[in-house]
Design a protein around this motif. Structure first.
Motif, mmCIF file in Angstrom:
data_model
loop_
_atom_site.group_PDB
_atom_site.id
_atom_site.type_symbol
_atom_site.label_atom_id
_atom_site.label_comp_id
_atom_site.label_asym_id
_atom_site.label_seq_id
_atom_site.Cartn_x
_atom_site.Cartn_y
_atom_site.Cartn_z
ATOM 1 N N ASP A 181 0.875 -1.368 -0.028
ATOM 2 C CA ASP A 181 0.233 -0.017 -0.049
ATOM 3 C C ASP A 181 0.687 1.230 -0.042
ATOM 4 N N CYS A 182 2.010 1.194 -0.796
ATOM 5 C CA CYS A 182 2.802 2.248 -0.923
ATOM 6 C C CYS A 182 2.719 2.899 -2.386
ATOM 7 N N ILE A 183 1.722 4.192 -2.676
ATOM 8 C CA ILE A 183 1.626 4.416 -3.862
ATOM 9 C C ILE A 183 2.676 4.563 -4.884
ATOM 10 N N ASN A 184 3.741 4.951 -4.258
ATOM 11 C CA ASN A 184 4.956 5.249 -5.152
ATOM 12 C C ASN A 184 5.883 4.161 -5.547
ATOM 13 N N VAL A 185 5.386 2.904 -5.419
ATOM 14 C CA VAL A 185 5.976 1.746 -5.500
ATOM 15 C C VAL A 185 5.633 1.047 -6.931
ATOM 16 N N ALA A 186 6.644 0.940 -7.934
ATOM 17 C CA ALA A 186 6.417 0.647 -9.109
ATOM 18 C C ALA A 186 7.409 -0.282 -9.579
ATOM 19 N N ASP A 187 7.561 -0.328 -10.841
ATOM 20 C CA ASP A 187 8.542 -1.400 -11.591
ATOM 21 C C ASP A 187 9.957 -1.041 -11.254
ATOM 22 N N ASP A 188 10.464 0.166 -11.143
ATOM 23 C CA ASP A 188 11.748 0.646 -10.792
ATOM 24 C C ASP A 188 12.016 0.366 -9.290
ATOM 25 N N ALA A 189 11.055 0.113 -8.381
ATOM 26 C CA ALA A 189 11.250 -0.017 -6.951
ATOM 27 C C ALA A 189 11.670 -1.537 -7.052
ATOM 28 N N ILE A 190 11.238 -2.395 -7.926
ATOM 29 C CA ILE A 190 11.574 -4.029 -7.902
ATOM 30 C C ILE A 190 12.981 -3.873 -8.567
ATOM 31 N N ALA A 191 13.203 -3.225 -9.447
ATOM 32 C CA ALA A 191 14.719 -3.029 -9.973
ATOM 33 C C ALA A 191 15.790 -2.737 -8.705
ATOM 34 N N ALA A 192 15.404 -1.925 -7.984
ATOM 35 C CA ALA A 192 16.372 -1.243 -6.846
ATOM 36 C C ALA A 192 16.352 -2.649 -5.907
ATOM 37 N N ILE A 193 15.402 -3.154 -5.607
ATOM 38 C CA ILE A 193 15.234 -4.552 -4.587
ATOM 39 C C ILE A 193 16.278 -5.435 -5.244
ATOM 40 N N SER A 194 15.905 -5.858 -6.457
ATOM 41 C CA SER A 194 16.763 -7.078 -7.157
ATOM 42 C C SER A 194 18.316 -6.737 -7.172
ATOM 43 N N GLN A 195 18.661 -5.638 -7.470
ATOM 44 C CA GLN A 195 20.002 -5.247 -7.642
ATOM 45 C C GLN A 195 20.804 -5.018 -6.361
ATOM 46 N N LEU A 196 19.706 -4.477 -5.177
ATOM 47 C CA LEU A 196 20.736 -3.936 -4.245
ATOM 48 C C LEU A 196 20.588 -4.864 -2.977
ATOM 49 N N LEU A 197 19.730 -6.123 -2.996
ATOM 50 C CA LEU A 197 19.403 -7.104 -2.086
ATOM 51 C C LEU A 197 19.964 -8.458 -2.503
ATOM 52 N N PRO A 198 21.232 -8.469 -2.738
ATOM 53 C CA PRO A 198 21.596 -10.051 -3.201
ATOM 54 C C PRO A 198 21.077 -11.298 -2.059
ATOM 55 N N ASN A 199 21.168 -10.613 -0.766
ATOM 56 C CA ASN A 199 20.859 -11.689 0.133
ATOM 57 C C ASN A 199 19.497 -11.787 0.566
ATOM 58 N N LEU A 200 18.514 -11.223 -0.199
ATOM 59 C CA LEU A 200 17.048 -11.346 0.045
ATOM 60 C C LEU A 200 16.571 -12.614 0.093
ATOM 61 N N SER A 247 7.780 -9.730 0.149
ATOM 62 C CA SER A 247 6.420 -9.393 0.154
ATOM 63 C C SER A 247 5.959 -8.414 -0.187
ATOM 64 N N LEU A 248 5.047 -8.300 -1.643
ATOM 65 C CA LEU A 248 4.872 -6.950 -2.518
ATOM 66 C C LEU A 248 3.372 -6.904 -2.739
ATOM 67 N N GLN A 249 2.809 -5.764 -2.393
ATOM 68 C CA GLN A 249 1.423 -5.527 -2.621
ATOM 69 C C GLN A 249 1.594 -4.026 -3.196
ATOM 70 N N ALA A 250 1.466 -4.305 -4.449
ATOM 71 C CA ALA A 250 1.534 -2.939 -5.435
ATOM 72 C C ALA A 250 0.769 -2.957 -6.709
ATOM 73 N N TYR A 251 -0.032 -2.253 -6.717
ATOM 74 C CA TYR A 251 -1.222 -2.419 -7.950
ATOM 75 C C TYR A 251 -0.683 -1.824 -9.279
ATOM 76 N N HIS A 252 0.478 -1.228 -9.310
ATOM 77 C CA HIS A 252 1.114 -0.765 -10.452
ATOM 78 C C HIS A 252 2.494 -1.639 -10.954
ATOM 79 N N VAL A 253 2.775 -2.694 -10.440
ATOM 80 C CA VAL A 253 3.652 -3.453 -10.679
ATOM 81 C C VAL A 253 3.265 -4.539 -11.802
ATOM 82 N N THR A 254 4.234 -4.468 -12.915
ATOM 83 C CA THR A 254 3.840 -5.299 -14.065
ATOM 84 C C THR A 254 4.746 -6.579 -14.216
#
Length: 483
Positions: free
Chosen positions: A255-274, A278-285
């Motif tokens: 429920d964070c309205i500013n989270v979209a595809d670019d946020a997932i890019a940051a997560i995937s590149q900056l968190l190698p040990n993830l 858990s992601l609830q985002a209406y604008h993620v494709t």
């Protein structure tokens, strides 16, 4: 013998004071002594001066303590004054703490109380608080602090940050802050002694944290490895790029309205040990899921995509190829995923132990056939609101010997005949049939054959009558039946 008082009145030979009986001094003037009231010596002897002892002849005399010669100490009952010097003299009774403050007893007793009850019991007395404030009683619990609870208002109207020493004493490793701002978070960091290294998990809900506040928090709190952001609408994807650290192993964003595809890019590149996302985002494709690489494939074991309405079967393809080691997957509310997407999951994610397909209206019985054929390790399956599931689908699931938890809430086409298939699933421990409108009392009564069942949910189920619950209490005594 009595001695005169101050005014010449006779003075009683013994005066009790503070639980002690005082023996008057002897004529020889060698002193006095006192003993505890209630001891054998006090009970068996009158409180009167002792006559001088008769000593044996010098050749047979045994050395005696000077205090005994002075008449100031009473010898033990039954022991002559001239007895052997090595005879044991009983000491004072060993005092034990009352049961209500015995820490050994309290340490075992307090395990039987809930967290809320422990908070109340800790206010009874200092002894209880000292026992209850041990970290072992609070493991796995997370304090929830609202912004208004973080400050005390002084008489002059000024605000003072609350004392958090009680939380530090209990060793909490995680906190949930609700409705806080950047300033509140900075105050928390400055006033909580364990904030820099001791806090492992932080949850911010409905807060106005900005990109700058998020960056300061993760920079100062070096121990945080689990982060949750829920309903925080003031930070942006740029804040994730500037603040996320490789030490984070669990991230939840909802429920964070500013989270979209670019946020997932940051997560995937900056968190190698993830390990858990858990992601609830209406604008993620589907494009966002393509950012996952082989780096996450080795570490990530849990992925929850909740109400990601834009994700289709193409996004599922990216998930199964990039994250082959998943053991838990949720596609709850991904309304565009169909049976073909479930087939991809079943064929490629053979390690799955938990699968959530709730609120996926396009899922049919065919998807359950794929699940039953390929996911032999699956222990939990959630099918809530899958309105196309019928008795045929349940017949496929009946072959799954490892399934322990099955959720069929509001599956409006499930009937009594489908329940008969479930009776063969001896491994089932939890079954939810809440809101299934077509189930009758007769069909539900057959569930008594599942003798290993531990929990059965029948909320809003028309066929669940008071007589049925009484029947279950008699024939499923070890099962918790939720009405």
């Amino acid at each position: 013998m009595s001695s005169p008082g101050v005014n010449g009145d006779p003075k009683p030979p013994c005066l009790p004071r503070n639980g002690l009986v005082k023996l008057p001094g002897q004529p020889n003037g060698l002193g006095t002594a006192s003993i505890t009231k209630g001891t054998p010596a006090a009970k068996n002897r009158p409180c009167q001066p002792l006559p001088p002892p008769t000593l044996p002849p010098p050749s047979l005399a045994t050395p005696m303590p000077r205090a005994a010669l002075a008449g100031g100490l009473c010898p033990p009952a039954g022991l002559p004054l001239g007895g052997p010097a090595s005879a044991p003299v009983p000491g004072p009774p060993v005092e034990r703490p009352p049961l209500a403050t015995d820490e050994k007893i309290l340490n075992g007793l307090f395990w039987y109380f809930s967290a809320c009850e422990k908070c109340v019991l800790a206010q009874v007395c200092k002894a209880w608080r000292r026992v209850l404030y041990q970290p072992k009683f609070w493991v796995g619990l997370t304090p929830v602090l609202h912004a208004k609870e973080l400050y005390n208002v002084l008489p002059g109207g000024e605000k003072e940050f609350v004392n958090l020493q009680g939380f530090a004493a209990r060793g909490f490793e995680g906190f949930c802050l609700v409705g806080v701002s950047d300033l509140d978070i900075c105050e928390f960091i400055d006033n909580y002694a364990l904030s820099k290294k001791g806090v492992k998990a932080m949850s911010l809900k409905r807060s106005t944290i900005t990109d700058a506040g998020l960056e300061v928090m993760l920079e100062q709190m070096q121990g945080v490895v689990r982060l949750e952001l829920s309903g925080c609408n003031d930070f942006t994807e740029a804040g994730l790029w500037s603040s996320l650290s490789a030490r984070i192993t669990s991230l939840s964003v909802s429920d964070c309205i500013n989270v979209a595809d670019d946020a997932i890019a940051a997560i995937s590149q900056l968190l190698p040990n993830l390990a858990e996302l858990s992601l609830q985002a209406y604008h993620v494709t589907d494009t966002a899921l393509a950012y996952f690489t082989a780096r996450q494939g080795h570490s990530t074991h849990t992925l929850r995509l909740l109400s990601c309405w834009e994700i289709t079967n193409h996004g599922v393809v990216n998930v199964v190829h990039s994250l082959p080691n998943l053991t838990a997957l949720s596609l709850s509310g991904c309304s565009k995923v169909t049976d073909d997407g479930v087939e991809l999951v079943a064929e490629n994610l053979r390690k799955l132990r938990s699968l959530d397909l709730s609120w996926c209206p396009r899922i049919t019985d065919m998807a359950l056939e794929y699940v039953a054929c390929d996911l032999h390790r699956l222990e939990e399956l959630v099918l809530d609101r899958c309105v196309r599931i019928t008795d045929t689908g349940l017949s496929y699931l009946s072959t799954m010997s490892s399934l322990r938890s099955l959720y069929l809430r509001w599956c409006c086409q499930v009937q009594d005949f489908g329940l008969k298939h479930l009776l063969a699933m001896r491994s089932l421990r939890l079954l939810s049939l809440a809101g299934c409108p077509l189930l009758t009392t007769t069909g539900l009564s057959g569930l008594v054959q599942l003798q290993e069942l531990e929990e059965l949910e029948l909320t809003n189920c028309p066929g669940a009558t008071p007589e049925l619950f009484k029947y279950f209490s008699q024939h499923l005594p070890r099962c918790l039946v939720i009405e």
